[in-house]
Design an enzyme around this catalytic site. Structure first.
Site, PDB file in Angstrom:
ATOM      1  N   SER A 142      23.184 206.155  71.362  1.00 30.62           N
ATOM      2  CA  SER A 142      21.862 206.196  71.996  1.00 30.62           C
ATOM      3  C   SER A 142      21.949 206.815  73.382  1.00 30.62           C
ATOM      4  O   SER A 142      22.966 206.675  74.081  1.00 30.62           O
ATOM      5  CB  SER A 142      21.313 204.771  72.109  1.00 30.62           C
ATOM      6  OG  SER A 142      20.176 204.722  72.937  1.00 30.62           O
ATOM      7  N   TYR A 178      21.460 196.267  74.608  1.00 31.06           N
ATOM      8  CA  TYR A 178      21.391 197.266  73.544  1.00 31.06           C
ATOM      9  C   TYR A 178      22.279 198.465  73.880  1.00 31.06           C
ATOM     10  O   TYR A 178      23.093 198.913  73.061  1.00 31.06           O
ATOM     11  CB  TYR A 178      19.951 197.722  73.342  1.00 31.06           C
ATOM     12  CG  TYR A 178      19.812 198.932  72.452  1.00 31.06           C
ATOM     13  CD1 TYR A 178      20.066 198.852  71.086  1.00 31.06           C
ATOM     14  CD2 TYR A 178      19.440 200.176  72.975  1.00 31.06           C
ATOM     15  CE1 TYR A 178      19.953 199.959  70.268  1.00 31.06           C
ATOM     16  CE2 TYR A 178      19.324 201.284  72.160  1.00 31.06           C
ATOM     17  CZ  TYR A 178      19.585 201.177  70.809  1.00 31.06           C
ATOM     18  OH  TYR A 178      19.487 202.284  70.002  1.00 31.06           O
TER      19      TYR A 178
END
Length: 334
Positions: A126, A151
């Site tokens: 990501s 995350y």
């Protein structure tokens, strides 16, 4: 060639399955169909991609025994690992979901790849890994040691775990740092979906950092193009690479990491205006401060991916927003 696509009922996963099937490939897709967002949307995606070259298995990647048995039974050539607990803000509410899926689940996939000696593992990282990095555009040569959400930390951990397996077991791994993916069949927890829904329903939308934010919005068609191109670019060992002189996105192991984005960030207010223009409705707006876990700007340097695969994003923000809004209005009868 036989593929495993994890997260096959997800936004990106279902689009990848569709693309692979269109090329004649056989795909086994897995997903645990959790209720992080509307499960009916996941089922609708699966119905859309249902065909004779696709087999779906309802399976949670955190289930070590089930994952191991699946790999031994199916003997995949290539694994595209997209399953994960997504969302920056949700990681503040339910951190253990991220450990289960993004850490334990990722390890189980790595172990499956090791046990059957898979030819290539492509996995989702990501743009969130860039964290406190203020230098733009974000390059795979930049430090990613300061994430600002759990995350992001799990995604950085995925890259480290993949490298160790590439080094120890000679498994070719390619990590893809996705930049703000949007488009038809997208996730309800992401800005395009939230803004469109609230504007149509006459609700107020929240504008973080008082509108002073930038995102490298990347259309799903461009993302899928990049993923499929990476499949055939299998990393190999580079004995001349060193930590002192090499790019951290490569290695002496068969390991690579790429940015996959549009390469042209859009201001949050311009994105909102594009949705307003497409809907023909002006949004009610609540301007507020930056939220925990958010970053000011994302901006992908995709030079490495272009050199390796020829990847070039093609979908403009105007085209992408128009396509998304049309899909939303049709799907929800709005």
């Amino acid at each position: 060639m036989k593929y495993l696509v994890t997260g096959a009922a997800g936004f990106i996963g279902s689009a990848v399955v569709e693309k692979l099937n269109a090329s004649g490939a056989f795909v086994v897709g897995i997903d645990n169909l959790n209720d992080y967002y509307d499960v009916s949307l996941k089922h609708a995606r699966l119905r859309r991609i249902e065909n004779s070259n696709f087999k779906f298995v309802d399976l949670d990647i955190s289930d070590r025994k089930a994952v191991s048995e699946l790999f031994e039974r199916e003997m995949f050539d290539c694994v595209i690992h997209l399953a994960a607990q997504a969302g920056v803000r949700y990681s503040l509410e339910n951190p253990h979901a991220y450990a289960d899926s993004n850490l334990v689940g990722h390890l189980n996939i790595l172990e499956g790849c090791r046990n059957i000696k898979v030819k290539h593992l492509i996995y989702a990282s990501s743009s969130s890994v860039y964290g406190l990095n203020a230098k733009v555009p974000f390059s795979t040569g930049d430090s990613v040691d300061h994430p600002v959400s759990l995350y992001a930390a799990t995604k950085k951990s995925n890259e480290l775990m993949a490298h160790s397996y590439s080094h120890l077991y000679d498994i070719p791994t390619s990590g893809l740092r996705f930049f703000t993916v949007y488009g038809a069949w997208g996730r309800p927890d992401m800005a395009p979906f939230i803004f469109t829904k609230k504007i149509l329903e006459g609700d107020t939308i929240d504008i973080n950092n008082n509108g002073d934010m930038w995102r490298d919005f990347t259309h799903i068609d461009d993302i899928v193009q990049g993923i499929v191109r990476v499949v055939d670019v299998i990393p190999t060992r580079n004995p001349s690479w060193t930590v002192e002189n090499g790019n951290p996105a490569s290695s002496s192991a068969p390991y690579a990491v790429y940015n996959i984005g549009h390469g042209s960030p859009i201001s949050l207010m311009d994105f909102v205006r594009a949705i307003e223009d497409e809907l023909g409705i002006e949004a009610k707006k609540n301007f507020r401060e930056m939220q925990p876990g958010d970053v000011y700007q994302t901006y992908a340097d995709t030079t490495d991916l272009f050199k390796a695969t020829g990847y070039q994003p093609k979908v403009s923000i105007e085209e992408g927003v128009a396509e998304f809004v049309q899909w939303y209005r049709t799907y929800y009868n709005k």
